[in-house]
Design a protein around this motif. Sequence first.
Motif, short mmCIF file in Angstrom:
data_model
loop_
_atom_site.label_atom_id
_atom_site.label_comp_id
_atom_site.label_asym_id
_atom_site.label_seq_id
_atom_site.Cartn_x
_atom_site.Cartn_y
_atom_site.Cartn_z
N GLY A 260 10.45 -31.98 -16.71
CA GLY A 260 9.87 -31.07 -15.71
C GLY A 260 10.92 -31.11 -14.62
N ALA A 261 10.84 -30.12 -13.70
CA ALA A 261 11.81 -30.14 -12.34
C ALA A 261 10.99 -29.20 -11.34
N GLN A 262 11.09 -29.69 -10.32
CA GLN A 262 10.33 -29.09 -8.98
C GLN A 262 11.32 -29.00 -8.01
N TYR A 263 11.41 -27.66 -7.34
CA TYR A 263 12.19 -27.69 -6.02
C TYR A 263 11.41 -27.05 -4.80
N ALA A 264 11.40 -27.97 -3.76
CA ALA A 264 10.31 -27.15 -2.76
C ALA A 264 11.34 -26.80 -1.43
N ILE A 265 10.98 -25.71 -0.98
CA ILE A 265 11.64 -25.20 0.25
C ILE A 265 10.63 -25.12 1.53
N GLU A 266 11.04 -25.48 2.52
CA GLU A 266 9.94 -25.97 3.79
C GLU A 266 10.61 -25.33 5.03
N TRP A 267 9.75 -24.29 5.53
CA TRP A 267 10.31 -24.04 6.84
C TRP A 267 9.05 -23.99 7.81
N ASN A 268 9.64 -24.13 9.27
CA ASN A 268 8.60 -24.00 10.37
C ASN A 268 7.42 -25.21 10.12
N LYS A 269 7.80 -26.18 9.34
CA LYS A 269 6.93 -27.11 8.94
C LYS A 269 5.32 -26.73 8.57
N LYS A 270 5.10 -25.37 8.59
CA LYS A 270 3.84 -25.04 7.90
C LYS A 270 3.90 -24.37 6.66
N HIS A 271 5.06 -23.77 6.16
CA HIS A 271 5.32 -22.87 4.97
C HIS A 271 6.22 -23.77 3.97
N THR A 272 5.66 -23.81 2.79
CA THR A 272 6.46 -24.27 1.63
C THR A 272 6.29 -23.24 0.28
N ILE A 273 7.70 -23.17 -0.20
CA ILE A 273 7.60 -22.51 -1.48
C ILE A 273 8.12 -23.46 -2.42
N THR A 274 7.42 -23.68 -3.67
CA THR A 274 8.06 -24.63 -4.52
C THR A 274 8.28 -23.83 -6.00
N LEU A 275 9.21 -24.06 -6.48
CA LEU A 275 9.53 -23.72 -7.80
C LEU A 275 9.56 -24.74 -8.69
N GLY A 276 8.73 -24.50 -10.20
CA GLY A 276 8.82 -25.50 -11.07
C GLY A 276 9.19 -25.07 -12.55
N ALA A 277 9.55 -26.01 -13.34
CA ALA A 277 9.75 -25.60 -14.67
C ALA A 277 9.52 -26.87 -15.58
N VAL A 278 9.15 -26.55 -16.90
CA VAL A 278 8.70 -27.59 -17.57
C VAL A 278 9.47 -27.00 -19.12
N TYR A 279 9.73 -28.14 -19.91
CA TYR A 279 10.31 -27.76 -21.29
C TYR A 279 9.67 -29.04 -22.20
N SER A 280 9.32 -28.73 -23.51
CA SER A 280 8.86 -29.73 -24.29
C SER A 280 9.69 -29.13 -25.67
N PRO A 281 10.55 -29.91 -26.37
CA PRO A 281 10.99 -29.58 -27.66
C PRO A 281 10.27 -29.25 -28.80
N GLY A 282 10.41 -28.40 -29.63
CA GLY A 282 9.83 -28.47 -30.98
C GLY A 282 10.31 -29.54 -31.85
N LYS A 283 9.35 -29.96 -32.73
CA LYS A 283 9.84 -31.15 -33.85
C LYS A 283 8.80 -31.16 -34.95
N ALA A 284 9.44 -31.70 -35.96
CA ALA A 284 8.53 -32.01 -37.22
C ALA A 284 7.54 -32.93 -36.86
N LEU A 285 6.32 -32.67 -37.19
CA LEU A 285 5.16 -33.59 -37.11
C LEU A 285 4.96 -34.48 -37.96
N LEU A 286 4.92 -35.69 -37.72
CA LEU A 286 4.87 -36.94 -38.56
C LEU A 286 3.35 -37.46 -38.74
N GLY A 287 3.01 -37.95 -39.91
CA GLY A 287 1.83 -38.47 -40.31
C GLY A 287 1.51 -38.26 -41.78
#
Length: 413
Positions: A206-233
Amino acid sequence: MLKYKILFICLSIGLVAFAQNGTSSPYSRFGYGILGDNAIGAQRAMGGVGYALHNNRQINVMNPASYASMDSLTFLFDIGLTYQNTITREGSLKENSQSGSLDYIVMQFPLGRYMAGSVGLLPYSNVGYSFINSIDNGSDSRSGDGNISQAYVGVSGRPFKGFSIGANISYLFGNLTNTSTGIPNDGSSGMFETMLKVRDYHLSFGAQYAIEWNKKHTITLGAVYSPGKALLGAYTSTYDVSSNTTIDADTLKMKNNYSLASTYGGGISYNYDKRLTIAADVTYQNWADAKFTNLLAGQSQPSKGQFNNRLKIALGAEFRPKNMGGNYFEHVNYRAGIFYNRSYLKINGNDMDEIGATCGFGFPLATDKSVVNVSFEYINRQCTPVKLITEDHFRISVSLTFNEMWFWQRKFE
């Protein structure tokens, strides 16, 4: 010492309760059952959003990059339980059922000024159902239970101001059992049972990037990735003919017969004055490319295309009237959310859709750091274009988040 005793009691209760089933749905008979989304605590009341959320008082497993936002002197511990009432309808038939379970146990701790780690136990999927169909000259009984759990370890770092990255490595384990029993009016019954025994690892980033201005406003962008895989058992199929007391059992490796989809997620959040938060998430999983051997349908070889690609869209908000001063209820967090989920399950050629609405509260304890989170969820689940079975789920979730400065030492006694 009181906080240690409370923590010990919570862990003891959790370890005993975690094996309990958390779902009651005939649809959990298919695939790997009903999937979880790693939403915990406050996120449950906000429609399940989390990719762009970061809060130094709440743990967010949905995006491991969020761990680095915590205070470097704080230790967080969160445990959550859920009660669910399900109303199932098929034509003129109606059934009511209840279920309850421990949802999760998670902890978060600093690894330095700009790094943090997290460990915990979460559900990956759940199976739980029981019903009987009438057939010619008898009946067909079907039941299933079990879950796949994930024990994870995560780490997050903040390379520069506003930007953080993180990763979780999970160990997936658990058994999923499905049983079909033919009961003729005359003659001997026959039972066919399948069991998937999952023992494997899983990664997410995962990754996040937060942009803050005027000490009261924050916009955050977030992204996640999980690779597919063969399941064992391993998977085991058993056929039992009661009249002759004979059992045919076959156990094979799951590799090359089962697999998991890749996960892509993105989110955005806006925060005003640390009192108002509005967030939106989108999740996509390419389950149509996953391999699955459907033993219940008589398959002996894996095939793709048995599932739909999954899409979930969620919106959520949280509001706290005041940060300082005021009465107790002005320090309570008020939350609400909605979501749409096109499930990965494909039922007899039909798509399965879920829509849901949530709300809840975060009640601060005496320190105003530890919180009791209460959420209420309504979920409607049905198939299209043929309606088949309709499910209405009403859930109440309660979680307790300990927020303690366990790494702070007094200089004066």
